[in-house]
Design a protein around this motif. Structure first.
Motif, PDB file in Angstrom:
ATOM      1  N   GLY A  38       0.797  -1.223   0.000  1.00  0.00           N
ATOM      2  CA  GLY A  38       0.000   0.000   0.000  1.00  0.00           C
ATOM      3  C   GLY A  38       0.824   1.264   0.000  1.00  0.00           C
ATOM      4  N   GLY A  39       2.098   1.170   0.396  1.00  0.00           N
ATOM      5  CA  GLY A  39       2.868   2.401   0.462  1.00  0.00           C
ATOM      6  C   GLY A  39       2.984   2.859   1.902  1.00  0.00           C
ATOM      7  N   LYS A  40       2.391   4.016   2.209  1.00  0.00           N
ATOM      8  CA  LYS A  40       2.469   4.492   3.597  1.00  0.00           C
ATOM      9  C   LYS A  40       1.642   3.575   4.485  1.00  0.00           C
ATOM     10  CE  LYS A  40       2.313   9.095   1.844  1.00  0.00           C
ATOM     11  NZ  LYS A  40       1.184   9.887   1.451  1.00  0.00           N
ATOM     12  N   SER A  41       2.071   3.398   5.699  1.00  0.00           N
ATOM     13  CA  SER A  41       1.350   2.477   6.577  1.00  0.00           C
ATOM     14  C   SER A  41       0.319   3.241   7.391  1.00  0.00           C
ATOM     15  CB  SER A  41       2.327   1.777   7.507  1.00  0.00           C
ATOM     16  OG  SER A  41       2.909   2.736   8.357  1.00  0.00           O
ATOM     17  N   ARG A  42      -0.877   2.667   7.449  1.00  0.00           N
ATOM     18  CA  ARG A  42      -1.888   3.268   8.306  1.00  0.00           C
ATOM     19  C   ARG A  42      -1.774   2.623   9.669  1.00  0.00           C
ATOM     20  NH1 ARG A  42      -5.774   0.048   4.928  1.00  0.00           N
ATOM     21  NH2 ARG A  42      -5.441   0.783   2.828  1.00  0.00           N
ATOM     22  N   GLY A  43      -2.335   3.266  10.669  1.00  0.00           N
ATOM     23  CA  GLY A  43      -2.369   2.638  11.986  1.00  0.00           C
ATOM     24  C   GLY A  43      -3.340   1.476  11.969  1.00  0.00           C
ATOM     25  N   PRO A  44      -3.353   0.690  13.020  1.00  0.00           N
ATOM     26  CA  PRO A  44      -4.227  -0.487  13.035  1.00  0.00           C
ATOM     27  C   PRO A  44      -5.706  -0.135  13.013  1.00  0.00           C
ATOM     28  CG  PRO A  44      -3.176  -0.147  15.162  1.00  0.00           C
ATOM     29  CD  PRO A  44      -2.522   0.787  14.220  1.00  0.00           C
ATOM     30  N   ARG A  45      -6.073   1.061  13.506  1.00  0.00           N
ATOM     31  CA  ARG A  45      -7.498   1.390  13.559  1.00  0.00           C
ATOM     32  C   ARG A  45      -7.863   2.592  12.691  1.00  0.00           C
ATOM     33  NH1 ARG A  45      -6.880  -0.654  18.651  1.00  0.00           N
ATOM     34  NH2 ARG A  45      -5.901   1.254  19.394  1.00  0.00           N
ATOM     35  N   ALA A  46      -6.949   3.006  11.823  1.00  0.00           N
ATOM     36  CA  ALA A  46      -7.263   4.179  11.000  1.00  0.00           C
ATOM     37  C   ALA A  46      -8.303   3.803   9.948  1.00  0.00           C
ATOM     38  CB  ALA A  46      -6.002   4.697  10.319  1.00  0.00           C
ATOM     39  N   PRO A  47      -9.277   4.691   9.653  1.00  0.00           N
ATOM     40  CA  PRO A  47     -10.272   4.365   8.628  1.00  0.00           C
ATOM     41  C   PRO A  47      -9.618   4.282   7.253  1.00  0.00           C
ATOM     42  CG  PRO A  47     -10.509   6.615   9.363  1.00  0.00           C
ATOM     43  CD  PRO A  47      -9.507   6.000  10.260  1.00  0.00           C
ATOM     44  N   SER A  48     -10.291   3.621   6.351  1.00  0.00           N
ATOM     45  CA  SER A  48      -9.641   3.304   5.091  1.00  0.00           C
ATOM     46  C   SER A  48      -9.405   4.531   4.237  1.00  0.00           C
ATOM     47  CB  SER A  48     -10.478   2.300   4.316  1.00  0.00           C
ATOM     48  OG  SER A  48     -11.767   2.852   4.124  1.00  0.00           O
ATOM     49  N   TRP A  49     -10.214   5.613   4.419  1.00  0.00           N
ATOM     50  CA  TRP A  49     -10.028   6.735   3.518  1.00  0.00           C
ATOM     51  C   TRP A  49      -8.899   7.650   3.926  1.00  0.00           C
ATOM     52  CZ3 TRP A  49     -10.635  10.802   6.619  1.00  0.00           C
ATOM     53  CH2 TRP A  49     -11.591  10.735   7.648  1.00  0.00           C
ATOM     54  N   VAL A  50      -8.315   7.458   5.093  1.00  0.00           N
ATOM     55  CA  VAL A  50      -7.164   8.283   5.456  1.00  0.00           C
ATOM     56  C   VAL A  50      -6.053   7.970   4.478  1.00  0.00           C
ATOM     57  CG1 VAL A  50      -5.400   8.679   7.196  1.00  0.00           C
ATOM     58  CG2 VAL A  50      -7.774   8.434   7.871  1.00  0.00           C
ATOM     59  N   SER A  51      -5.501   9.022   3.900  1.00  0.00           N
ATOM     60  CA  SER A  51      -4.687   8.808   2.708  1.00  0.00           C
ATOM     61  C   SER A  51      -3.474   7.942   2.976  1.00  0.00           C
ATOM     62  CB  SER A  51      -4.230  10.161   2.169  1.00  0.00           C
ATOM     63  OG  SER A  51      -3.707  10.935   3.209  1.00  0.00           O
ATOM     64  N   SER A  52      -3.550   6.736   2.512  1.00  0.00           N
ATOM     65  CA  SER A  52      -2.397   5.864   2.604  1.00  0.00           C
ATOM     66  C   SER A  52      -1.787   5.666   1.232  1.00  0.00           C
ATOM     67  CB  SER A  52      -2.809   4.492   3.142  1.00  0.00           C
ATOM     68  OG  SER A  52      -3.715   3.909   2.239  1.00  0.00           O
ATOM     69  N   SER A  53      -2.600   5.930   0.208  1.00  0.00           N
ATOM     70  CA  SER A  53      -2.082   5.822  -1.158  1.00  0.00           C
ATOM     71  C   SER A  53      -2.678   6.963  -1.948  1.00  0.00           C
ATOM     72  CB  SER A  53      -2.511   4.506  -1.780  1.00  0.00           C
ATOM     73  OG  SER A  53      -3.887   4.342  -1.590  1.00  0.00           O
ATOM     74  N   GLY A  54      -1.890   7.726  -2.597  1.00  0.00           N
ATOM     75  CA  GLY A  54      -2.393   8.938  -3.219  1.00  0.00           C
ATOM     76  C   GLY A  54      -2.786   9.864  -2.098  1.00  0.00           C
ATOM     77  N   SER A  55      -3.389  10.985  -2.357  1.00  0.00           N
ATOM     78  CA  SER A  55      -3.785  11.839  -1.244  1.00  0.00           C
ATOM     79  C   SER A  55      -5.231  12.265  -1.433  1.00  0.00           C
ATOM     80  CB  SER A  55      -2.864  13.044  -1.145  1.00  0.00           C
ATOM     81  OG  SER A  55      -2.755  13.645  -2.409  1.00  0.00           O
ATOM     82  N   ARG A  56      -6.142  11.315  -1.386  1.00  0.00           N
ATOM     83  CA  ARG A  56      -7.544  11.660  -1.521  1.00  0.00           C
ATOM     84  C   ARG A  56      -8.057  11.996  -0.131  1.00  0.00           C
ATOM     85  NH1 ARG A  56     -12.611   8.915  -1.592  1.00  0.00           N
ATOM     86  NH2 ARG A  56     -14.067  10.478  -2.328  1.00  0.00           N
ATOM     87  N   PHE A  57      -8.190  13.249   0.138  1.00  0.00           N
ATOM     88  CA  PHE A  57      -8.588  13.700   1.459  1.00  0.00           C
ATOM     89  C   PHE A  57     -10.101  13.617   1.612  1.00  0.00           C
ATOM     90  CE2 PHE A  57      -4.655  14.819   3.229  1.00  0.00           C
ATOM     91  CZ  PHE A  57      -3.845  15.207   2.186  1.00  0.00           C
ATOM     92  N   PRO A  58     -10.533  13.585   2.858  1.00  0.00           N
ATOM     93  CA  PRO A  58     -11.978  13.404   3.075  1.00  0.00           C
ATOM     94  C   PRO A  58     -12.780  14.605   2.608  1.00  0.00           C
ATOM     95  CG  PRO A  58     -10.834  13.783   5.135  1.00  0.00           C
ATOM     96  CD  PRO A  58      -9.778  13.567   4.104  1.00  0.00           C
ATOM     97  N   PRO A  59     -14.084  14.406   2.404  1.00  0.00           N
ATOM     98  CA  PRO A  59     -14.927  15.475   1.885  1.00  0.00           C
ATOM     99  C   PRO A  59     -15.219  16.522   2.960  1.00  0.00           C
ATOM    100  CG  PRO A  59     -16.245  13.570   2.375  1.00  0.00           C
ATOM    101  CD  PRO A  59     -14.822  13.162   2.586  1.00  0.00           C
ATOM    102  N   PRO A  60     -15.868  17.614   2.603  1.00  0.00           N
ATOM    103  CA  PRO A  60     -16.191  18.632   3.591  1.00  0.00           C
ATOM    104  C   PRO A  60     -17.093  18.101   4.697  1.00  0.00           C
ATOM    105  CG  PRO A  60     -16.640  19.422   1.395  1.00  0.00           C
ATOM    106  CD  PRO A  60     -16.254  17.995   1.269  1.00  0.00           C
ATOM    107  N   VAL A  61     -17.195  18.870   5.757  1.00  0.00           N
ATOM    108  CA  VAL A  61     -17.985  18.452   6.916  1.00  0.00           C
ATOM    109  C   VAL A  61     -19.433  18.266   6.508  1.00  0.00           C
ATOM    110  CG1 VAL A  61     -18.805  19.190   9.172  1.00  0.00           C
ATOM    111  CG2 VAL A  61     -16.474  19.638   8.491  1.00  0.00           C
ATOM    112  N   GLY A  62     -20.029  17.190   6.979  1.00  0.00           N
ATOM    113  CA  GLY A  62     -21.430  16.935   6.683  1.00  0.00           C
ATOM    114  C   GLY A  62     -21.615  15.825   5.683  1.00  0.00           C
ATOM    115  N   LEU A  63     -20.618  15.573   4.854  1.00  0.00           N
ATOM    116  CA  LEU A  63     -20.717  14.482   3.886  1.00  0.00           C
ATOM    117  C   LEU A  63     -19.908  13.306   4.382  1.00  0.00           C
ATOM    118  CD1 LEU A  63     -20.248  16.414   0.549  1.00  0.00           C
ATOM    119  CD2 LEU A  63     -22.366  15.524   1.477  1.00  0.00           C
ATOM    120  N   LEU A  64     -20.522  12.131   4.392  1.00  0.00           N
ATOM    121  CA  LEU A  64     -19.797  10.956   4.824  1.00  0.00           C
ATOM    122  C   LEU A  64     -18.865  10.491   3.719  1.00  0.00           C
ATOM    123  CD1 LEU A  64     -22.590   8.910   6.581  1.00  0.00           C
ATOM    124  CD2 LEU A  64     -20.698  10.099   7.650  1.00  0.00           C
ATOM    125  N   PRO A  65     -17.641  10.114   4.075  1.00  0.00           N
ATOM    126  CA  PRO A  65     -16.722   9.630   3.032  1.00  0.00           C
ATOM    127  C   PRO A  65     -17.218   8.308   2.470  1.00  0.00           C
ATOM    128  CG  PRO A  65     -15.781   9.351   5.205  1.00  0.00           C
ATOM    129  CD  PRO A  65     -17.034  10.101   5.410  1.00  0.00           C
TER     130      PRO A  65
END
Lengths: 146, 311
Positions: A16-43
């Protein structure tokens, strides 16, 4: 067995490239940098599938609108263009950049709104002229006033 | 999810992992496939290169945004079309989509050189204001999701004297639009609060100041005038000082509203001279044409300073 799973976890992390922590959600950028959407929208991990589903639903809803109505023509044009892009691109970040409409979750919101609008338009039918026919040409001109 | 069929590389990796760890094959298949698929994806992206991706993106982008507003601010979607042209294109697409709902379309201040474009204005019949607002809110190429203002203007010379105006903003496309109707004293309009809850107090103000009624409004009552106030103050036939004045009545020990008494005479300015002309007053009549030379009453001139002080 446990030794096996730990090995796989390590393999995945390396791939995967960068390592996520054991409990980090999947959308936290571990590959590429797709950041989460604005507040109010669920990723949404499956944004492409959601989008395709919504676009297909819009097409289905548009069947109620007469084929020559400009509303249907324009919406179909926009939606089919977006559908083509979504189908062609697999990477979510690349898709965001290609669409150029902000985060994918925002694009999903736009599709939901259009899907809500289609039955509203079907109910009120603004393309119908006085005699009941579907308007093909606009009589009004846009006045440019200074 | 459709998993791609296992390629040769995948089976090779699978076998290797099996040999190293010796876990059940099914588990390895699932994870190994994911690993290899991800790697292939990354490789494809790297191989296609940044340039190729950008060109493809540009090609893909042109047909969709041909009929309307472009997203401003984003470097990849920065448009080369001037703003006035964008606005004209957008207005014509709206006109062709909802022709029965629009009576007039304008772009005001279109050729103002300070700004890149004009102000889009749509005039609509009275029955469909809320529907047009909903369309502008929800349509993909419009997305005017932000409600800015609702006001009215009184043109007493017309039969439909009140022009009610709604201002909307599209944050996504950085565009503003005005939707306006002409309505008389008794025609009700549908409230925009169904789609824009923020229109609440603005419509209350229009009701209070002009008397335009909004049906389906959650709470249409006065907002600026005093409780028990009669009349709609912003109408042109409502005088500046109003009809009633309040004062504290010592006998009844409360504030009472009584018909207004204006001790000061009505001041008229005809602008022929820079100074205010008092027809009954002193020397101005000697110099200015058209002023009557009637005898000046000391009472009236005496009253004037008092009235001014009281005001």
């Amino acid at each position: 067995l446990r030794r096996g799973t730990m090995f796989f976890a390590r393999v995945l992390r390396c791939a995967g490239g960068k390592s996520r922590g054991p409990r980090a959600p999947s959308w936290v950028s571990s590959s590429g940098s797709r950041f989460p959407p604005p507040v109010g929208l669920l990723p949404d991990e499956n944004a492409r599938d959601t989008l395709m589903g919504l676009y297909r639903a819009i097409f289905v809803a548009l069947e109620e609108v007469p084929a020559e109505a400009k509303y249907r023509v324009n919406v179909e044009k926009t939606i089919s263009h977006r559908m083509r892009l979504v189908e062609a691109t697999e990477d979510l970040l690349e898709l965001e950049e290609k669409l150029g409409l902000g985060k994918l979750e925002e694009v999903i919101e736009q599709a939901k709104d259009e899907l809500q609008l289609v039955p509203f338009m079907t109910e009120h039918q603004p393309w119908k002229m006085q005699d009941g026919s579907v308007a093909t040409k606009t009589q009004l001109k846009i006045e440019l006033i200074d | 999810h459709e998993q791609p069929k296992a390629t040769e590389g995948e089976s090779k990796l699978r076998r290797k992992l099996c040999a190293v760890v010796g876990v059940r094959r099914r588990m390895i298949m699932r994870t190994a496939r994911g690993v290899v698929a991800r790697g292939a994806q990354l490789w494809r992206r790297y191989a296609s290169g940044a340039a190729g991706g950008a060109i493809k993106a540009a090609e893909a982008r042109t047909p969709a945004t041909a009929h309307g507003l472009k997203r401003a601010g984003s470097p990849t979607t920065c448009s080369t079309m001037p703003l006035l042209e964008q606005q004209t294109k957008f207005m014509s697409s709206v006109l062709e989509m909802i022709p029965a709902w629009i009576t007039r379309a304008q772009i005001q201040k279109a050729h103002d050189i300070t700004h890149n474009g004009g102000e889009m204005v749509l005039e609509v019949p009275t029955e469909v204001t809320a529907k047009v607002l909903r369309f502008l809110q929800m349509h993909t190429n419009a997305q005017f999701k932000c409600f800015i203002d609702c006001t009215a203007v009184d043109y007493p010379s017309q039969a439909k004297r009140f022009k009610v105006v709604y201002f909307l903003l599209s944050v996504k496309y950085n565009a503003r639009i005005r939707v306006q109707t002409y309505v008389d004293e008794i025609t009700p309009l549908e409230s925009a609060t169904r789609w824009y809850p923020g229109a609440d107090w603005f419509e209350r103000e229009v009701w209070d100041m002009y008397g335009v009624y909004f049906y389906n409004h959650p709470d249409l009552r006065r907002i600026l005038t005093d409780y028990g106030f009669e009349g709609h103050p912003q109408r042109k036939d409502f005088p500046l000082s109003g009809f009633v004045e309040s004062r504290y009545d010592d006998a009844t020990k409360r504030v009472v509203n009584e018909p207004i008494e204006i001790a000061q005479e009505y001041r008229s300015f005809d602008y022929t001279s820079p100074w205010e002309v008092f027809p009954e007053g002193g020397r101005a009549r000697d110099f200015l044409p058209g002023t009557s030379s009637s005898p000046s009453s000391s009472e009236e001139s005496g009253d004037k300073p008092d009235a001014n002080e009281a005001k």
